[in-house]
Design an enzyme around this catalytic site. Structure first.
Site, PDB file in Angstrom:
ATOM      1  CD  GLN A  52      -2.989  -0.578  -0.206  1.00 46.97           C
ATOM      2  OE1 GLN A  52      -3.099   0.573  -0.589  1.00 46.97           O
ATOM      3  NE2 GLN A  52      -3.575  -1.593  -0.832  1.00 46.97           N
ATOM      4  CB  SER A  53       4.207   1.954  -1.373  1.00 46.58           C
ATOM      5  OG  SER A  53       5.003   3.100  -1.614  1.00 46.58           O
ATOM      6  CG  ASN A  54       0.522   6.540   1.025  1.00 50.86           C
ATOM      7  OD1 ASN A  54      -0.612   6.300   0.620  1.00 50.86           O
ATOM      8  ND2 ASN A  54       0.870   6.419   2.303  1.00 50.86           N
TER       9      ASN A  54
END
Ligand SMILES: *Cc1c(COP(=O)(O)O)cnc(C)c1O
Length: 327
Positions: free
Chosen positions: A69-71
């Site tokens: 879920q890396s921004n």
């Protein structure tokens, strides 16, 4: 150093009236969650520099890495696409992930998404990205590899500038913040804020709330990134930085990176209902929960001050954990 201007800057500073009243402290937030939509959050301030560097030097593909879920990966993919570059991301997974949140957006925006396991990520993400780069070079691309969180010496200038922006906003508002608080994951955001505070002698207390590694680790990371960044600030060549002013609080990591405790999710709910502000579970929720606790009796931040919390974004990472909330 030159950069592109694609983020919505300056970002607003707003007072959190209800929490300020409850805590007996002037609490403000800086809306770095408003830097954009696809590019929202803190990473774009760093990427503005890296994109300029990449494009000026003829690179046409960005490769980077992060959690599922890396921004940072999502912002990199979006920004690359805006400039007509291809993008490839290496995402760390435990099992086959559902196509939601930032990962969904990576796919939607057309990134080449690759996966690796947790041990592969910690031991050899650099090598894996280099293999990806080699693969692309064979196809005729010129790949530019961006480290985790865009937290290198050049990227950190984005938050060096952010502290300058804060200083200008303070003048406009006729007030000064004694303390600035931000979530800390790969260290580049904190390093830029710290570096400006040091070099311009603002005398603020800058607190990084760790969300993964411990204080000792981050003190070393911040020290190294900020010394690296001095190379891009010739007027401060050889400046001495006070390592003891690097303040990282590692008491609110909880059960681990990107894992939430019920009390943290309750706190996100509380802030949403008190202020109409949505925090994310991985970074800002934990960091503001830490700030809230340190403002309680016995905590290490005194009441009555003027505090600025930087909302670094992360909204897309909240939806995948919506099922963990208790109503
Ligand atoms: C990456 C991130 C941070 C941490 O910034 P670093 O520069 O990696 O320390 C904080 N908040 C959000 C929402 C992020 O995505």
């Amino acid at each position: 150093m030159e950069k592109y201007d694609i983020a919505n800057l300056p970002t607003k500073i707003q007072r959190l009236n209800n929490l300020s009243e409850e805590l007996g402290t002037d609490l403000y937030i800086k809306r770095d969650d408003f830097t954009g939509s696809e590019i929202s959050g803190n990473k774009i301030r760093k990427l503005e520099y890296l994109l300029k560097d990449a494009i000026d030097n003829g690179f046409n593909l960005l490769i980077t890495c992060g959690g599922i879920q890396s921004n940072h990966c999502r912002a990199t993919v979006a920004a690359a696409t805006m400039f007509g570059l291809k993008s490839a991301v290496l995402l760390r997974i435990d099992s086959q992930p559902p196509v939601v949140g930032n990962y969904f957006l990576d796919k939607l925006l057309g990134a080449d998404v690759r996966f690796c396991t947790r041990p592969e990520y910690s031991n050899s993400r650099g090598e894996i990205m280099e293999q990806m780069a080699e693969e692309y070079r064979k196809q005729g691309y010129k790949p530019y590899v961006i480290p985790e969180g865009a937290s290198n010496a050049l990227g950190t200038l984005g938050y060096y500038n952010c502290m300058d922006e804060i200083a200008r906003q303070e003048k406009e508002m006729g007030m000064t913040f004694d303390t600035v608080v931000v979530a800390t994951g790969s260290g580049g955001t904190y390093a830029g804020l710290y570096l400006y505070n040091e070099l311009h002698r603002l005398g603020k207390r800058v607190i990084g709330m760790a969300v993964c590694d411990n204080t000792e680790y981050f003190v070393n990371v911040v020290d190294s990134i900020s010394h690296g960044a001095l190379e891009f600030l010739p007027e401060y060549k050889g400046a001495v930085l006070d390592r003891s002013a690097i303040e990282i609080n590692d008491k609110y990591i909880g059960i681990g990176y990107a894992l939430s405790r019920p009390e943290e999710l309750e706190f996100i709910k509380k802030v949403a209902r008190a202020e109409g502000v949505i925090l994310d579970p991985v970074y800002t929720g934990k960091a503001m929960y830490g700030l809230y606790n340190e403002l309680q009796p016995g905590g290490n931040i005194p009441k009555g001050g003027k505090i600025l919390f930087i909302h670094t974004g992360g909204l897309f990472g909240l939806f995948p954990v919506s099922g963990q909330f208790v109503w």
